[in-house]
Write an enzyme that holds these catalytic residues in place. Sequence first.
Site, mmCIF file in Angstrom:
data_model
loop_
_atom_site.group_PDB
_atom_site.id
_atom_site.type_symbol
_atom_site.label_atom_id
_atom_site.label_comp_id
_atom_site.label_asym_id
_atom_site.label_seq_id
_atom_site.Cartn_x
_atom_site.Cartn_y
_atom_site.Cartn_z
ATOM 1 N N GLU A 261 41.921 31.387 35.936
ATOM 2 C CA GLU A 261 42.459 32.748 35.992
ATOM 3 C C GLU A 261 42.517 33.102 37.471
ATOM 4 O OE1 GLU A 261 39.937 35.899 34.767
ATOM 5 O OE2 GLU A 261 41.593 37.274 34.493
ATOM 6 N N CYS A 295 41.760 41.837 39.661
ATOM 7 C CA CYS A 295 42.929 40.950 39.767
ATOM 8 C C CYS A 295 44.212 41.662 39.376
ATOM 9 C CB CYS A 295 42.709 39.710 38.918
ATOM 10 S SG CYS A 295 42.449 40.091 37.189
#
Length: 352
Positions: A261, A295
């Site tokens: 990720e 993020c």
Amino acid sequence: DAGAAMEKIRAAGLLRTRGLIGGKWVDAYDGKTIEVQNPATGEVLANVACMGNRETADAITSANTTFYTWSKLTASERSKALRKWHDLLMSHKEELALLMTLEQGKPMKEALGEVNYGASFIEFFAEEAKRVYGDIIPPTLADRRLLVLKQPIGVVGAITPWNFPLAMITRKVGPALACGCTVVVKPSEFTPLTALAAADLALQAGIPAGALNVVMGNAPEIGDELMQSTQVRKITFTGSTAVGKKLMAGSANTVKKVSLELGGNAPCIVFDDADIDVAVKGSLAAKFRNSGQTCVCANRILVQEGIYEKFASAFVKAVQSLQVGNGLEESTSQGPLINEAAVQKVHILHLQ
Ligand code: ADP
């Protein structure tokens, strides 16, 4: 204040500073430590073991040995231990949140939210573990029978970032343990205390010694050891694209499975027909949550011409109401950035 908060955490037995290998709390073999700082004040909170390849090798061996017993339990037995871990995380919500605010900086309200969020992964996968069904596939030849049998892959290496010190660990460890895998976790060097406290609660919950190991310190050394090992069968990583690429390349030699990720690219778009209040609230959360350190934080806001002036003035007003400060203070909505390097990075981006 920070001192009282640390005392509370210590009194709960959750101030762990050594790595966890095979169910034992261990120092770095050469005795080295690294400082964990409070980003709000620069104060040193604790010195934690600074581990490298040798400790990682032992953590992998311990995870590999435990795999043979942990994976043989029924899903229901594993589920019960995970459920207990979830309950312990929730009953130590305040101490875990304090620890997160102290080492990571996020305001208490966000830290408390992360404990709920982090624990929810353990609960979810404890339940899902009992429903890992296989498949029967219609055969292509009349005298064959095709079936899919799902099995735990083995030892998992989990490398996690500092922006969600608890949730990024539970999101990886929950499904791995639930399926019968065992894990070596390497938390970020900036936020190891939350990881160690969570691991302590896992032991208390009856997750067996060696099923969950934690090493931290020299990231490239630990990473390399995880990559090179033939016993580590999977790498799961959340962090920067640059490190993710290294881990992917490093996993090729032993053909590990890899789940990455990596960094996000997240524009926020406001159209003319938007409800201003909703748009401002949404953009504010997208841009400023965890002080911009997630993020999915918006890296730019694109606003259509017709609504631009109205949106801009409402957004500026909302931003002016944000309170920058120490996350332990109730009035704080914006905690500090994680460290000086992060501050420099923001300054440079700002000047460009
Ligand atoms: P971020 O930009 O989120 O700080 P990083 O990728 O630098 O992203 O950090 C995420 C995690 O990766 C941290 O736990 C860090 O210690 C770890 N890490 C950094 N470099 C390496 C490496 N060479 N090998 C393994 N892990 C690494």
